[in-house]
Design a protein around this motif. Structure first.
Motif, short mmCIF file in Angstrom:
data_model
loop_
_atom_site.label_atom_id
_atom_site.label_comp_id
_atom_site.label_asym_id
_atom_site.label_seq_id
_atom_site.Cartn_x
_atom_site.Cartn_y
_atom_site.Cartn_z
N GLU A 281 0.84 -1.22 0.00
CA GLU A 281 0.00 0.00 0.00
C GLU A 281 0.86 1.25 0.00
O GLU A 281 0.36 2.37 -0.17
N GLY A 282 2.14 1.08 0.27
CA GLY A 282 3.04 2.23 0.30
C GLY A 282 3.04 2.98 1.61
O GLY A 282 3.60 4.07 1.73
N THR A 283 2.39 2.39 2.65
CA THR A 283 2.39 3.07 3.96
C THR A 283 3.61 2.68 4.80
O THR A 283 3.84 3.23 5.87
N LEU A 284 4.42 1.71 4.34
CA LEU A 284 5.63 1.31 5.07
C LEU A 284 6.76 1.11 4.08
O LEU A 284 6.58 0.46 3.03
N ALA A 285 7.93 1.70 4.38
CA ALA A 285 9.08 1.57 3.48
C ALA A 285 9.75 0.20 3.67
O ALA A 285 9.69 -0.37 4.77
N GLY A 286 10.39 -0.31 2.60
CA GLY A 286 11.08 -1.61 2.66
C GLY A 286 12.10 -1.70 3.78
O GLY A 286 12.09 -2.64 4.57
N PRO A 287 13.02 -0.71 3.87
CA PRO A 287 14.03 -0.78 4.94
C PRO A 287 13.39 -0.81 6.33
O PRO A 287 13.89 -1.49 7.24
N ASP A 288 12.27 -0.10 6.49
CA ASP A 288 11.59 -0.08 7.80
C ASP A 288 11.04 -1.47 8.14
O ASP A 288 11.10 -1.91 9.29
N LEU A 289 10.52 -2.14 7.12
CA LEU A 289 9.97 -3.48 7.35
C LEU A 289 11.07 -4.44 7.80
O LEU A 289 10.92 -5.19 8.78
N VAL A 290 12.22 -4.39 7.10
CA VAL A 290 13.35 -5.27 7.47
C VAL A 290 13.79 -4.93 8.90
O VAL A 290 14.05 -5.82 9.72
N MET A 291 13.90 -3.62 9.17
CA MET A 291 14.33 -3.21 10.51
C MET A 291 13.38 -3.75 11.58
O MET A 291 13.80 -4.30 12.60
N LEU A 292 12.07 -3.65 11.31
CA LEU A 292 11.09 -4.10 12.30
C LEU A 292 11.16 -5.61 12.51
O LEU A 292 11.10 -6.10 13.65
N ALA A 293 11.32 -6.35 11.41
CA ALA A 293 11.39 -7.82 11.53
C ALA A 293 12.62 -8.22 12.33
O ALA A 293 12.56 -9.07 13.23
N LEU A 294 13.77 -7.57 12.03
CA LEU A 294 15.00 -7.90 12.76
C LEU A 294 14.91 -7.47 14.22
O LEU A 294 15.38 -8.16 15.13
N LEU A 295 14.30 -6.31 14.44
CA LEU A 295 14.15 -5.80 15.81
C LEU A 295 13.29 -6.77 16.63
O LEU A 295 13.64 -7.11 17.77
N ALA A 296 12.19 -7.21 16.00
CA ALA A 296 11.30 -8.14 16.70
C ALA A 296 12.05 -9.41 17.09
O ALA A 296 11.96 -9.88 18.24
N GLN A 297 12.84 -9.93 16.12
CA GLN A 297 13.56 -11.17 16.42
C GLN A 297 14.64 -10.96 17.48
O GLN A 297 14.77 -11.74 18.43
#
Ligand SMILES: Nc1ncnc2c1ncn2[C@@H]1O[C@H](COP(=O)(O)OP(=O)(O)OP(=O)(O)O)[C@@H](O)[C@H]1O
Length: 590
Positions: A281-297
């Motif tokens: 949808e374009g409401t989240l940038a790619g780098p932010d998604l990777v950052m969030l996934a890594l942060l969560a883990q």
């Protein structure tokens, strides 16, 4: 009712433990803060690196220009903070732990000292040792194994939730649920199921220590009666029982760790599942998604130690409870509230003295009347169990008693225990030699003694030729692992110790018991020197040649002094040939 009480008492124990350790709180807090900072830096490093690498890959693919410098500098900073933090964390937290250990040990020792011997005789030495060592170690572990992981995990979870909520509220909710499972439900389950095997492991460890210590003390008997195999079998059985309990605990811990890892993977899946639609949808940038996934883990790395910390918490509270119960035991003897009055002279007077070792025991002393005027030399003879040692215990203020004992006209109750004991030197039948040098053993009652004074008492106790024969003289190690000290030498060392105390009253407990005639003969001279100018009380089953040291004899039987007579009268009654000293058997007294 019991269940409702439990958390309150746990809280109370935790608060008391914290209060006890407050002197070290500066170090503890610094260590905790640095541990937290380095963990946050580690997690930040993973998340920011993921963000940066993705941003670079996307920029490379699209040909867009990006700012390399800020994220690269941030990554370097986080890497430095993490590395330096880990080093400082180890240094400071271990230093704080050692300080805690020293503080706890010295605190407990100070609380135990007034309990000896009356209150401590009920505890077997292995049990006491176990409490001093294992329980204190468990308390000290509360900082490294519980406090730091708990503070770190809570802060990391809180920070990760805030970041997730900022970017994707649903990811926040998903993380909250997974944190609840891994930080609360799994550890709680582990601790519930771990209670029984945990208690069993502690009990087995204590039993093993007792069995081993007992076997070592009684090794001669085990060999003599061919019972080594039986004793070894008991140790093997106990070890197997401990291992079984340990395996259960390890299994629980492994399941807990696997559960946390599973939650970490679910968090990544959750982040991707929730983030990919937002990405489209374009409401989240790619780098932010990777950052969030890594942060969560990565956040779950901080959560991983929680199951063990939680399981440890129960054991720590149990240890705290045992240690506090021991430390809170009231001393058998109450010290006077006021400062001890000055003692003008050292006449001892005992009237209607009664003593028993517990409420239900029969009286070990049952109405003793005895006077020992200053400078008097008296032997206290009587058969085994007559109460001679109990009388000494009462005189030294080790045990509570009924009746009256007065030193210099002042009732013992008005004098502090240390005050009383500073006026009475005791040479015990089996003097204890500490695992230290001869010098340290001699200086026990007078740490400030000079070498010259030491030399004087060594000569007086006829120890000089012995000391000269030692490889390192006074610095020779004489304790458990040092050189072997014979019965006569040990007694002389004790006499030298007593001489250093310079007390006006000297008590000798079976001074020549267990010594051969030649060694005993040699010891009389030392005793005579030690007794010069002091009141002397010689406690013995059989007077023998000790009669040359005393003027009077008091005969004890069934907890009473039944007779007092001049030593000549006593000798003439029992010994036809005074030169050879045929035994005045203790049973003949009765
Ligand atoms: N620590 C203790 N706890 C319980 N009972 C004790 C203790 N010490 C001594 N007793 C009991 O008190 C009584 C008197 O013992 P005590 O040791 O005073 O006699 P004793 O004359 O010194 O004997 P021995 O010459 O054998 O040492 C005995 O019945 C003994 O069993």
């Amino acid at each position: 009712m019991r269940r409702a009480d439990a958390p309150a008492s746990s809280l109370l124990l935790a608060r008391r433990l914290l209060a006890l350790l407050r002197t070290e709180r500066g170090w503890m807090l610094t260590g905790t803060m640095i541990a937290l900072l380095s963990t946050l830096a580690g997690i930040g490093l993973i998340a920011v690196s993921g963000h940066f690498i993705t941003a670079m890959a996307l920029a490379g693919a699209s040909g867009a220009a990006i700012n390399y410098y800020t994220p690269a500098a941030l990554i370097r900073l986080l890497a430095i903070v993490r590395t330096l933090g880990r080093y400082l964390e180890r240094l400071i937290t271990h230093d704080a732990t050692l300080r805690l250990l020293a503080r706890l040990r010295s605190w407990l020792f100070a609380r135990l000292a007034p309990l000896a011997p009356a209150r401590l005789t009920v505890l077997r030495s292995a049990e006491l040792f176990s409490r001093l060592r294992a329980d204190i170690d468990a308390l000290e572990h509360a900082y490294l194994g519980i406090a730091i992981p708990a503070v770190t995990a809570i802060t990391v979870m809180f920070s990760a939730l805030i970041v997730a909520l900022i970017y994707m509220p649903w990811l926040g909710a998903c993380l909250a649920a997974l944190f609840a499972v891994s930080a609360w439900y799994l550890p709680w389950q582990a601790s519930q199921h771990g209670k029984k095997p945990g208690a069993e492991t502690v009990a087995c460890a204590e039993a093993l220590r007792e069995l081993t210590a007992d076997g070592l003390r009684g090794r001669a008997e085990l060999v003599l009666y061919g019972a080594e195999a039986m004793h070894a079998e008991r140790i093997v059985k106990m070890t197997a029982q401990q291992q079984q309990a340990r395996r259960k605990l390890d299994g629980l811990q492994a399941m807990g760790s696997a559960g946390v890892m599973l939650c970490a993977q679910l968090a990544v899946i959750g982040a991707l599942a929730l983030g990919l639609p937002a990405l489209h949808e374009g409401t989240l940038a790619g780098p932010d998604l990777v950052m969030l996934a890594l942060l969560a883990q990565a956040s779950f790395e901080a959560v991983a130690p929680l199951p063990e910390a939680w399981a440890q918490w129960g054991a720590t509270l149990a240890s705290a409870q045992r240690v506090f119960a021991l430390a809170d035991t009231p001393p058998a003897i109450e010290e006077p509230a006021q400062v001890s009055p000055t003692i003008e002279h050292f006449d001892l007077s005992i009237r209607q003295l009664r003593l028993r070792y517990n409420e239900t025991a029969s009286w070990a002393l049952d109405g003793v009347n005895l006077d020992l005027p200053q400078g008097a030399r008296l032997a206290l003879v009587g058969p085994s169990g007559a109460g001679k040692s109990s009388l000494m215990g009462a005189l030294l203020r080790f045990y509570p008693f009924e009746g009256r004992i007065a030193l210099g006209g002042i009732p013992l109750e008005n004098l502090g225990g240390d005050e009383v004991r500073s006026h009475i030197a005791v040479v015990e039948q089996q003097p204890y030699l500490f695992d230290a040098s001869l010098r340290e053993n001699l200086k026990l009652g007078r740490p400030d003694v000079t070498d010259e004074e030491l030399r004087t008492v060594i000569t007086q106790a006829r120890l000089d030729s012995y000391v000269d024969s030692l490889p390192h003289g006074l610095d020779t190690w004489v304790g458990e692992n040092g050189i072997r000290v014979s019965g006569g030498e040990a007694r002389r060392i004790a006499i030298a110790r007593a001489l250093l105390m310079d007390a006006p009253i000297l008590i000798l407990d079976e001074p020549t018991e267990g010594l051969d005639a030649v060694t005993a003969n040699e010891l009389y001279d030392s005793i005579a020197v030690a007794a010069r100018g002091r009141s002397l009380l010689v406690i013995t089953h059989r007077l023998g040649k000790l009669c040359s040291l005393v003027d009077e004899v008091a005969v004890m039987r069934d907890g009473r002094v039944v007779e007092r007579l001049p030593v000549e009268a006593y000798r003439s009654r029992f010994i036809p040939d005074a030169q050879t000293m045929h035994e005045p058997s203790s049973t003949a007294l009765s």
